[in-house]
Design an enzyme around this catalytic site. Structure first.
Site, PDB file in Angstrom:
ATOM      1  N   ARG A  63       7.261 -19.737   2.552  1.00 43.03           N
ATOM      2  CA  ARG A  63       7.311 -18.335   2.143  1.00 43.03           C
ATOM      3  C   ARG A  63       6.032 -17.588   2.465  1.00 43.03           C
ATOM      4  O   ARG A  63       6.049 -16.366   2.599  1.00 43.03           O
ATOM      5  CB  ARG A  63       7.716 -18.226   0.675  1.00 43.03           C
ATOM      6  CG  ARG A  63       9.158 -18.729   0.490  1.00 43.03           C
ATOM      7  CD  ARG A  63       9.658 -18.667  -0.919  1.00 43.03           C
ATOM      8  NE  ARG A  63       8.921 -19.581  -1.780  1.00 43.03           N
ATOM      9  CZ  ARG A  63       9.092 -19.662  -3.089  1.00 43.03           C
ATOM     10  NH1 ARG A  63       9.977 -18.898  -3.687  1.00 43.03           N
ATOM     11  NH2 ARG A  63       8.393 -20.520  -3.807  1.00 43.03           N
ATOM     12  N   GLU A 100       3.703 -29.721  -7.895  1.00 46.32           N
ATOM     13  CA  GLU A 100       4.240 -29.924  -9.242  1.00 46.32           C
ATOM     14  C   GLU A 100       5.266 -31.053  -9.243  1.00 46.32           C
ATOM     15  O   GLU A 100       5.439 -31.746 -10.222  1.00 46.32           O
ATOM     16  CB  GLU A 100       4.995 -28.662  -9.675  1.00 46.32           C
ATOM     17  CG  GLU A 100       4.249 -27.702 -10.538  1.00 46.32           C
ATOM     18  CD  GLU A 100       5.154 -26.565 -10.919  1.00 46.32           C
ATOM     19  OE1 GLU A 100       5.620 -26.569 -12.066  1.00 46.32           O
ATOM     20  OE2 GLU A 100       5.405 -25.694 -10.077  1.00 46.32           O
TER      21      GLU A 100
END
Length: 179
Positions: A63, A100
């Site tokens: 992105r 994460e």
């Protein structure tokens, strides 16, 4: 170019997707924002405005490519992609990093940045900081001068900014949204 839409209205188009890509992760989906041409232009412009001079925009896959390319066009600057391992065709340098929800590797062409070139590094989300630390390390290995790190969204509770600043204390980090 003048835009009628306020930045806050553009940013309100980011939606939360719970438990994606895995249980317990809250994914920030920018696709409604980038689908809206006016919102996309407003956000690209806001991300591009830096108090620090720069000549090139560096975007982190995937992105960061979308945002960085729009920023590069809006400012008539060059764009350099930092890609996942094995995606660049020329000789590369690589850095691995933690996420994460796992780990990955990003690469840059060895000739992507000239020594001393001032770069603005862009990504969509600052979470734990692993991706951006790898991006910073790649840029420093190429002898780039990092003008600023800019992100669309920062998840403050995950401590990414603190991780980055503990390793690179002088770096400027800017987020359009903090939550």
């Amino acid at each position: 170019m003048e835009h009628q839409m306020e930045l806050s209205a553009a940013l309100s188009l980011i939606r939360d997707i719970p438990n994606f890509p895995s249980e317990g992760i809250l994914f920030r989906d920018i696709t409604p924002l980038i689908k809206d041409g006016e919102a996309f232009a407003v956000v690209a412009e806001a991300l591009s405005h830096s108090a620090h001079p720069y000549s090139t925009i560096v975007g982190v896959e995937a992105r960061g490519f979308i945002l960085g390319s729009a920023m590069a066009i809006a400012t008539s600057r060059g764009f350099v992609p930092l890609r996942k391992a094995g995606k660049l065709p020329h000789t590369t340098i690589a850095k691995s990093y933690g996420l994460e929800y796992g780990s990955d590797v990003i690469e840059a062409h060895i000739d992507a940045i000239a020594a001393g070139e001032k770069v603005l590094v862009v990504d969509d989300v600052l979470a734990t900081g692993g991706t951006l630390i790898a991006a910073i390390e790649l840029m420093l290995e190429l002898d780039a001068d990092i003008a600023e790190i800019v992100v669309l969204f920062e998840i403050v509770a995950l401590g990414g900014r603190e991780r980055i600043l503990s390793k690179f204390p002088g770096i400027s980090i800017r987020a359009l949204v903090q939550a």
